[in-house]
Design a protein around this motif. Structure first.
Motif, PDB file in Angstrom:
ATOM      1  N   VAL A 177     -31.562 -68.223  16.088  1.00 48.12           N
ATOM      2  CA  VAL A 177     -32.088 -67.110  16.981  1.00 48.12           C
ATOM      3  C   VAL A 177     -33.301 -66.354  16.054  1.00 48.12           C
ATOM      4  O   VAL A 177     -34.314 -66.266  16.691  1.00 48.12           O
ATOM      5  CB  VAL A 177     -30.847 -65.925  16.909  1.00 48.12           C
ATOM      6  N   SER A 178     -33.071 -66.486  14.778  1.00 46.24           N
ATOM      7  CA  SER A 178     -34.255 -65.820  13.993  1.00 46.24           C
ATOM      8  C   SER A 178     -35.443 -66.898  14.004  1.00 46.24           C
ATOM      9  O   SER A 178     -36.513 -66.500  14.309  1.00 46.24           O
ATOM     10  CB  SER A 178     -33.855 -65.904  12.528  1.00 46.24           C
ATOM     11  N   LYS A 217     -37.108 -66.142  17.536  1.00 46.43           N
ATOM     12  CA  LYS A 217     -37.976 -64.825  17.263  1.00 46.43           C
ATOM     13  C   LYS A 217     -39.222 -65.104  16.695  1.00 46.43           C
ATOM     14  O   LYS A 217     -40.315 -64.704  17.060  1.00 46.43           O
ATOM     15  CB  LYS A 217     -37.108 -63.824  16.318  1.00 46.43           C
ATOM     16  N   ILE A 236     -41.535 -67.074  19.014  1.00 49.95           N
ATOM     17  CA  ILE A 236     -42.096 -65.958  19.939  1.00 49.95           C
ATOM     18  C   ILE A 236     -43.341 -65.210  19.312  1.00 49.95           C
ATOM     19  O   ILE A 236     -44.327 -65.063  20.030  1.00 49.95           O
ATOM     20  CB  ILE A 236     -40.825 -65.008  20.630  1.00 49.95           C
ATOM     21  N   GLU A 237     -43.169 -64.512  18.185  1.00 55.78           N
ATOM     22  CA  GLU A 237     -44.038 -63.885  17.746  1.00 55.78           C
ATOM     23  C   GLU A 237     -45.155 -64.553  17.580  1.00 55.78           C
ATOM     24  O   GLU A 237     -46.287 -64.147  17.604  1.00 55.78           O
ATOM     25  CB  GLU A 237     -43.535 -63.291  16.369  1.00 55.78           C
TER      26      GLU A 237
END
Ligand SMILES: Nc1ncnc2c1ncn2[C@@H]1O[C@H](COP(=O)(O)OP(=O)(O)OP(=O)(O)O)[C@@H](O)[C@H]1O
Ligand SMILES: [Mg+2]
Length: 480
Positions: free
Chosen positions: A263-264, A267, A270-271
């Motif tokens: 999940v990290s 993220k 995506i960033e």
């Protein structure tokens, strides 16, 4: 929780006192019957004496008997403070010599034709409306004893008041102490049972006072022997519950831990993609994101599958008779496109007859899928994967999946069945849960797994041995 004592106590008392009360009633009846017999014995003798006295007043007048009983003498003989007395004297020819008019004729007459004085007879009868005890005897008239003295028949009857009173007094003397004993027994039993049930009361308090998280065994030290097996069973159940809780806690911790990293990663990707301006690079980032999301979704699927097949899942098994031969072929066929994509030669070698087992079809499919998925993924492109179904040992059939990929080192062969354990240097993606799921599903089916090198010494063969239907214990029962 309702207190348990009164119901148990009442039951015990009912079982003890019920039969005792019945015994007491029987005993009272027997005592009454005996008392009546004894009072009759005592008072009958007196009746006989009165009869004898009356006969003394029979005189012989020219050889003919005649009763000469003055009123005064009659009063002395026949006056009783409790009862009424009746009498009648009859000659041998049946003529009434004297006595009460409403005296009934003897029901049990002494033999009329005999010439001998006869022993008296006693029986119950009625004079008018009054129940009486009757004495009938045949005696020699007056004071005569010689054989020439004529015989007369004497009847004396007496009402029953003093006999009944005497009988009831005797009954009371016998039964009252017994009644007292029963009352005392009731009190003692009530007290004893209350004392005896105190450990149960303490046990109830110990259970109701404990926290719902405290699954430590209940102390059986003070528990009565009759209840100890029950408490032991409850302790066993709590131990099993504890294991399930441990499993759930471990699972939640593992899942959270395993999900955190991807999940990290997502993220971060995506960033990164958000900062891109070049459309080509954005498209590339999105493609990478898709792969990561796919990996994450596989991890979630495997985690859910693991949770669904935990050891406590026996109750949710949908077992039905199934031909392993046909079913393994059907599932293998679904892998053909995947195998073609990786240029793997996927083969199937079935048995020459149906091999029936009891299985949960969905779970069996998951097991086969995980093994074929591993075999395809971990063998080199252009390799060969074979699914085999045949008769295993006695009463067993074997499902084997072989590949010709790199052999799993012997020290790793047991460890790869642990959760999240993966071989170092594996290039392929994976969550490390597939074989743990396979192992749990096999256990739920009462099956065992082995891992060997393939028959030709290259690659691995995973074999699952299922009990054939109708042979040995049903699946799941042998799973522990
Ligand atoms: N047929 C095989 N050939 C070689 N190595 C294998 C084979 N099957 C399993 N392994 C090794 O055992 C490890 C554990 O396998 P397992 O199926 O449990 O997890 P995984 O494949 O990594 O993840 P997933 O949960 O996605 O299946 C794999 O990572 C791989 O290193
Ligand atoms: Mg796998």
């Amino acid at each position: 929780m309702k207190p348990v004592e009164p119901r148990l106590q009442r039951k015990l008392l009912a079982w003890l006192l019920g039969p005792l009360a019945v015994l007491l009633v029987i005993d009272t009846a027997a005592a009454y019957w005996n008392s009546v017999r004894f009072s009759d014995l005592a008072y009958d003798r007196a009746l006989h004496e009165i009869g004898r006295e009356i006969v003394l007043h029979v005189k012989l007048d020219g050889g003919q008997p005649r009763l000469e009983l003055s009123e005064a003498a009659g009063n002395i003989l026949l006056l009783d403070p409790d009862d009424l007395l009746f009498y009648r004297v009859t000659g041998a020819d049946g003529t009434v010599l004297g006595g009460d008019a409403d005296m009934p004729p003897p029901r049990e007459a002494p033999r009329a034709t005999g010439t001998e004085a006869l022993a008296p007879r006693f029986y119950r009868d009625d004079v008018g409306d009054a129940p009486v005890r009757m004495m009938v005897a045949r005696m020699r008239a007056g004071t005569g004893t010689g054989p020439g003295t004529p015989l007369v028949q004497v009847q004396v009857a007496e009402t029953l008041h003093k006999r009944t009173r005497f009988a009831w007094e005797m009954v009371a003397n016998i039964v009252l102490p017994q009644l007292l004993l029963m009352v005392m027994a009731t009190a003692v039993v009530w007290f004893g049972v209350s004392r005896g049930l105190q450990p149960l009361q303490r046990l109830r308090r110990a259970v109701s006072d404990r926290s719902h998280l405290d699954l430590s065994p209940i102390d059986t030290h003070d528990v009565p022997g009759e209840v100890r097996p029950l408490v032991n069973e409850v302790n066993d159940l709590m131990a099993r519950l504890g294991q399930t809780f441990d499993f759930q806690n471990r699972f939640v911790a593992d899942a959270a831990h395993q999900l955190k990293t991807p999940v990290s990663g997502l993220k971060a990707q995506i960033e990164l993609a958000q900062r891109e301006t070049d459309p080509e690079r954005v498209r590339h980032s999105l493609a990478q994101l898709y792969i990561s999301a796919d990996r994450l979704s596989r991890l979630v699927r495997q985690l859910l599958s693991l949770a669904r097949n935990e050891p406590g899942a026996l109750a949710s098994m949908q077992l039905r008779p199934l031909d392993l031969n046909a079913y393994a072929l059907e599932v293998s066929m679904e892998w053909v496109p995947q195998a073609i994509k990786r240029r793997i030669d996927l083969g199937f070698e079935g048995a020459d007859r149906p091999l029936m087992i009891d299985a949960d079809p969905d779970r069996l499919r998951e097991l086969i899928n995980n093994l074929i998925d591993n075999a395809i993924r971990y063998s080199q492109s252009g390799g060969r994967v074979t699914v085999r179904v045949n008769v295993g040992g006695s009463n067993e059939c074997r499902l084997a999946i072989s590949d010709d990929g790199p052999g799993i080192p012997v020290p790793e062969r047991a460890r790869i069945f642990e959760r999240f354990h993966r071989l170092l240097g594996t290039q392929e993606d994976g969550s490390g849960l597939g074989l743990a799921i396979v192992s749990e599903i096999a256990t739920l089916h009462g099956a065992r797994i082995t891992l060997e090198e393939d028959t030709d010494g290259v690659g691995n063969t995973f074999s699952v041995f299922f009990p054939l239907r109708g042979a040995g214990p049903s699946p799941g029962l042998s799973a522990s």
